[in-house]
Design an enzyme around this catalytic site. Structure first.
Site, mmCIF file in Angstrom:
data_model
loop_
_atom_site.group_PDB
_atom_site.id
_atom_site.type_symbol
_atom_site.label_atom_id
_atom_site.label_comp_id
_atom_site.label_asym_id
_atom_site.label_seq_id
_atom_site.Cartn_x
_atom_site.Cartn_y
_atom_site.Cartn_z
ATOM 1 N N HIS A 99 0.814 -1.216 0.000
ATOM 2 C CA HIS A 99 0.000 0.000 0.000
ATOM 3 C C HIS A 99 0.852 1.271 0.000
ATOM 4 C CE1 HIS A 99 -0.554 -0.730 4.643
ATOM 5 N NE2 HIS A 99 0.681 -0.864 4.285
ATOM 6 N N ASN A 100 0.367 2.247 -0.745
ATOM 7 C CA ASN A 100 0.963 3.580 -0.799
ATOM 8 C C ASN A 100 2.335 3.636 -1.455
ATOM 9 O OD1 ASN A 100 -0.957 3.588 1.756
ATOM 10 N ND2 ASN A 100 -0.837 5.692 1.008
#
Lengths: 358, 358, 358
Positions: free
Chosen positions: B243-244
């Site tokens: 994520h991210n």
């Protein structure tokens, strides 16, 4: 309905010698710590010996080595030269492969030009493309995709969501576990940056007889020609096989290993888990590569290599990792020390002479 | 029906110079050891030179470097500044991407609020959620899942069983190979043990134009905000993007590499196979990280790093592994030796003076 | 329609203390560099402090440590003992899990003997086998395969293309992300070469309550008995769990880690990304294993181990890799130097005596 055999009958079917009551009736297999009367178990690892004391199994398959029965217990034994093979055969006997109905579900899509042999079972939501072929007795689970012109041999099992892309070919008795992808594009580009060009991956994947491939493993199609998995090779879960690779007969590749493009893995090779093999090399027949090893160059037949690093206490490891890049410096220091000491030794050894000469 | 070109025509289309018969007619591409009359091949790796002697191809694409033709043979050559790009272009010419029928199968589920542009092909068993959008010319293979509000650009190809979860966005000409998962929840929890709480992963994944992602690779949605794969990035099979993460333009990530949360991979970066990159760091533009390397901290632009350990004979490796954790001790020994020797040298060097002074 | 809360209300719901305007109204969460008026954000990593200066969020969740507000700015703060948990709870409040319609799509296949409890949502192209059970409130996305006799607990979420093979059992509130395979055959064979025999994998997988498993992860069924993932364990993407493994309660396994057969992972263990654990060992309660580490033997409870090698500049690393296999030789050199020097020291130290004796 369930199959029952006496221990003597099992011994004659798989080979091996009975010690104890050969007339005991067996109807199933179970782990050593769960088996009860009527079940046969086996001792597959020394650390499970501790379960023998409490073992309530109807019989235990053991190897030819000395075997101390737990004090005061009398276990029925089936002593075999290879207990693991005996267990496999007995397990196959009591737990036969499931049978399927040999029908094509109306909920599946089968192109009208596909050739589906007799006894093929196709579950709903499977998709079979134009001119694809399916050999007799094969099973296609829900969600399987078989691309155009793909060929599946006889008695194959394609578990849910297996993808066999266009033109790829499977032999007989191939087992592909759920999520396996056969024939995805190889990772090939020419040029750099915004000038990068995709190289069409127009080859295929050929998988020979008796290959088994684990869940979510990926096998890329060749750029040109073939990616080949030869007869009897066994590949575990989440393995990556790049374009134009050859995996030799009966080779075994454990989970999460990866083989880069055009590399040739010989016959009877073993790659342990998380091994990484670079592209354009050869691993010779019978070579064994230990877990997590990196293989940067060709390996001769029969080599046994390791490269995995054992985890150590974190704080000590930090020190090791600080020093490891300084290994060349350390080596230089030692070489300098050796020279200095050699020179000094010469000097000192001369001294007594000098003394003597005074 | 099949396309045919003379070697001269190919040379003028892709650039490059003909040596030999420019009028030879080519109708396909093939590997150097399989190509026959009418086919063009190329020499992509020095180790395939050995096939030249027997090569029966109509023509061979070669680089600008000196090229020794096999004795007594006359091969038609197409000499190019970048033979790999020339091969890619010629291969695209003879093996054009397949065309699809531009129709929505009645066996697919398309929510009535989804926006499907013209020329989109949707195969059976694909599922398109509410308000999802599909750009013109895109192809959605069987079993693909496109979540609510997801946006797919123009001329994308989503191979079988691709999952693009709710709200994620793809640019144009994105290729997702079979089994790719875009927008699965990031791995985020707060607290420990039975008090552990799942952090909702409410961000999305944004994939820009001309990205290609290999089979069974996973790209997690952001906790908040976006996970981004920028324009032209190429990602191989079984890669993990947490994520991210941001992957920069034109970067290349080989199979089984993994990038932990919030890390930023710059432009034109290369990560080789099985590389692992920790979270919250930056890999600078143009950096190259060798196979199996671990990257524990930020890397400056242009750095070329390695950390992979080459496999060695098992018995020797066992000794190395026993000694490696003792590297700090060895270092200490060497430092002590240096001091002792320096001290001894002083002593010995003084002696002649002392002698001299007597 | 959207939920709104004042900062004071949030503070009383999740615990924590307000600094600034407690009456500010919050209706959503956003990343620190994107949040605007009406949104709450949080500071989850020191390197994001730089965004505080420009932060336009309605409020910021911070920890108990000292906190320097940017000069000339007035931020509304929610100060919490564990800001990450507070953020998770507030995020759950504003971004509740999606609700599903509790209906069985006519486009799904549900065997007539399957037991589907109330409130279960089954999407099209899901396949539910004979005698399978689905607990109340569970959600089965498109393309999910649930084998015969499999049991799914209450309020589980099975994302697209999840495979739960025959007989496997899930507890309540289990989340399986897209492409997860539960219950594929373990990698078990007896014998060698053409005499190799597949060992039937007749055990199951048991997944307890509150387990979450990431995209494309594979969990093999036991040879006999059970592979077990205990209560509250969290497993990331592309992880391999082999047959007969046990993963303990609340343990956390990061992406691309692999655990070989019959190994027991204790309670509250952490395995970082790309860790490899060999078969038949135990990892004790609370142990932490750093990224890319290989674990070749059992690990005591509470141990903190590392084995990952940090990438270094390529040319320097090549030298290190040349010398690493020679570590035993280096060690021998140092030992010899130590002996020689000790001997020399003795000699030299005797000399003054000798001198003195003259």
């Amino acid at each position: 309905m369930a199959l029952s055999k006496t221990l003597n009958e099992l011994a004659s079917q798989v080979g091996g010698e009975v010690a104890g009551d050969g007339d005991v009736v067996i109807h199933g297999v179970a782990p050593i710590d769960e088996a009860v009367e009527g079940e046969i178990t086996f001792l597959n690892h020394p650390q499970y010996r501790r379960f023998l004391r409490e073992c309530r199994a109807g019989a235990v398959i053991v190897g030819p080595e000395a075997f101390d029965e737990p004090q005061g217990r009398r276990l029925n034994l089936l002593r075999c030269s290879d207990p693991y093979i005996a267990f496999a055969k007995i397990s196959q006997l009591f737990c036969p492969a499931p049978r399927f109905n040999g029908q094509i579900s109306p909920g599946a899509y089968v192109d009208e030009s596909a050739i589906v042999n007799e006894g093929v079972t196709i579950f709903p939501y499977a998709w079979i493309g134009a001119r694809a072929q399916l050999g007799p007795g094969s099973v296609v689970f829900p969600g399987v995709f078989i691309g155009e012109n793909a060929v599946i041999g006889a008695e194959c099992v394609l578990h849910p969501h297996v993808v066999v892309r266009e033109g790829c070919r499977l032999g007989d008795r191939v087992i592909l576990h759920a999520g396996v992808v056969i024939g995805s594009d190889g990772f090939g580009y020419a040029g750099k940056g915004s000038g990068r060009v995709k190289i069409p991956q127009t080859g295929i994947v050929v998988i020979e007889d008796d290959v088994e491939i684990g869940a979510n493993t990926t096998v890329d199609r060749a750029t040109l020609g073939r990616t080949v998995i030869k007869r009897g090779a066994k590949i575990d879960n989440l393995v990556q096989i790049a374009h134009n690779v050859t995996v030799g007969e009966f080779s075994v590749i454990a989970a999460q290993a990866g083989i880069a493009g055009s590399t040739r893995i010989g016959k009877n090779v073993t790659l342990a888990g998380q091994v990484g093999v670079v592209n354009h090399i050869e691993i010779g027949e019978g070579a064994i590569i230990g877990p997590q090893s990196g293989v940067p160059q060709s390996v001769p037949a029969g080599a046994v290599l390791s490269g995995g690093v054992a985890a150590a206490p974190h704080h000590e490891w930090l020190k090791v990792m600080t020093l490891l890049p300084q290994l060349p410096k350390l080596w230089t220091s030692v070489r300098r020390l050796e020279k200095q000491l050699a020179h000094l030794l010469q000097t000192v050894e001369k001294e007594p002479d000098r003394d003597a000469g005074r």
